[in-house]
Design an enzyme around this catalytic site. Structure first.
Site, PDB file in Angstrom:
ATOM      1  N   ALA A  66       0.625  -1.198   0.084  1.00 29.70           N
ATOM      2  CA  ALA A  66      -0.063   0.058   0.050  1.00 29.70           C
ATOM      3  C   ALA A  66       0.820   1.320  -0.171  1.00 29.70           C
ATOM      4  O   ALA A  66       0.553   2.140  -0.614  1.00 29.70           O
ATOM      5  CB  ALA A  66      -0.892  -0.174   1.215  1.00 29.70           C
ATOM      6  N   ALA A  69       2.136   1.479  -3.341  1.00 29.65           N
ATOM      7  CA  ALA A  69       1.132   1.929  -4.449  1.00 29.65           C
ATOM      8  C   ALA A  69       1.104   3.451  -4.388  1.00 29.65           C
ATOM      9  O   ALA A  69       0.925   4.333  -5.223  1.00 29.65           O
ATOM     10  CB  ALA A  69       0.206   1.183  -4.295  1.00 29.65           C
ATOM     11  N   GLU A  70       0.581   3.971  -2.836  1.00 27.64           N
ATOM     12  CA  GLU A  70       0.270   5.216  -2.667  1.00 27.64           C
ATOM     13  C   GLU A  70       1.426   6.258  -2.947  1.00 27.64           C
ATOM     14  O   GLU A  70       0.954   7.328  -3.429  1.00 27.64           O
ATOM     15  CB  GLU A  70      -0.234   5.607  -1.078  1.00 27.64           C
ATOM     16  CG  GLU A  70      -0.706   6.773  -1.163  1.00 27.64           C
ATOM     17  CD  GLU A  70      -1.852   6.784   0.044  1.00 27.64           C
ATOM     18  OE1 GLU A  70      -2.177   8.357   0.261  1.00 27.64           O
ATOM     19  OE2 GLU A  70      -2.173   6.044   0.451  1.00 27.64           O
ATOM     20  N   GLY A  71       2.693   5.872  -2.664  1.00 25.67           N
ATOM     21  CA  GLY A  71       3.765   6.594  -2.963  1.00 25.67           C
ATOM     22  C   GLY A  71       3.915   7.054  -4.653  1.00 25.67           C
ATOM     23  O   GLY A  71       3.998   8.158  -5.036  1.00 25.67           O
ATOM     24  N   SER A  74       0.681   9.010  -5.958  1.00 30.11           N
ATOM     25  CA  SER A  74       0.812  10.373  -5.458  1.00 30.11           C
ATOM     26  C   SER A  74       1.723  11.126  -6.162  1.00 30.11           C
ATOM     27  O   SER A  74       1.666  12.370  -6.545  1.00 30.11           O
ATOM     28  CB  SER A  74       1.118  10.306  -3.876  1.00 30.11           C
ATOM     29  OG  SER A  74       0.115   9.843  -3.061  1.00 30.11           O
TER      30      SER A  74
END
Length: 151
Positions: A66, A69-71, A74
């Site tokens: 997660a 993925a978010e890094g 973003s």
């Protein structure tokens, strides 16, 4: 790392990291060993080691997927947000398909939607054999940068 072929409204990864309010050593991606290897408007790629990011059973932690993925999503959203704008995570969904127990995983973020107030990215994470280990989708809210705050 690559950052070529972008338009004037796209911020470079180097600029995002250099102007970030938190020092690099305090950023979660740095602590987890995440490295961005390609950064262009339609594709952000990064790697993360399994070692140091495992859960008690020896498998890559789902939370580590997660974070990767978010890094990546973003960074992609922030690059495309435009000058004087920032991207903040709104919703993240991860489906864990198979375990990774060693080596390095690679995430690739590609846009599904790029609007003026939201951006959504698909992030595919694979192991060193090219097998998909996780599919993620991130939606970011795009907003004006608060006055006096660095991006």
């Amino acid at each position: 790392m690559t950052n070529a072929g972008h338009s004037d409204s796209v911020t470079s990864y180097e600029t995002l990291m250099t102007e970030a309010p938190a020092p690099r050593e305090e950023q979660l991606a740095h602590r987890m060993g995440i490295a961005v290897t390609e950064c262009v408007p339609d594709r952000v790629v990064g790697t993360m080691p399994v070692a140091g990011n495992r859960q008690p059973y020896g498998l890559l932690h789902g939370g580590a997927n997660a974070v990767l993925a978010e890094g990546l999503g973003s960074v992609a959203a922030a690059m495309n947000a435009g000058t004087g704008r920032i991207a903040v995570g709104l919703e993240l969904s991860c489906t864990h398909h198979r375990a990774a127990t060693e080596g390095v995983v690679t995430g690739v973020a590609t846009p599904l939607h790029r609007g003026s107030s939201t951006a959504t990215y698909e992030i595919v994470i694979t192991d060193e054999r090219g097998k998909r280990t996780c599919s993620a989708r991130l939606t970011c809210a795009l907003r004006d940068q608060p006055p006096g705050e660095k991006p």
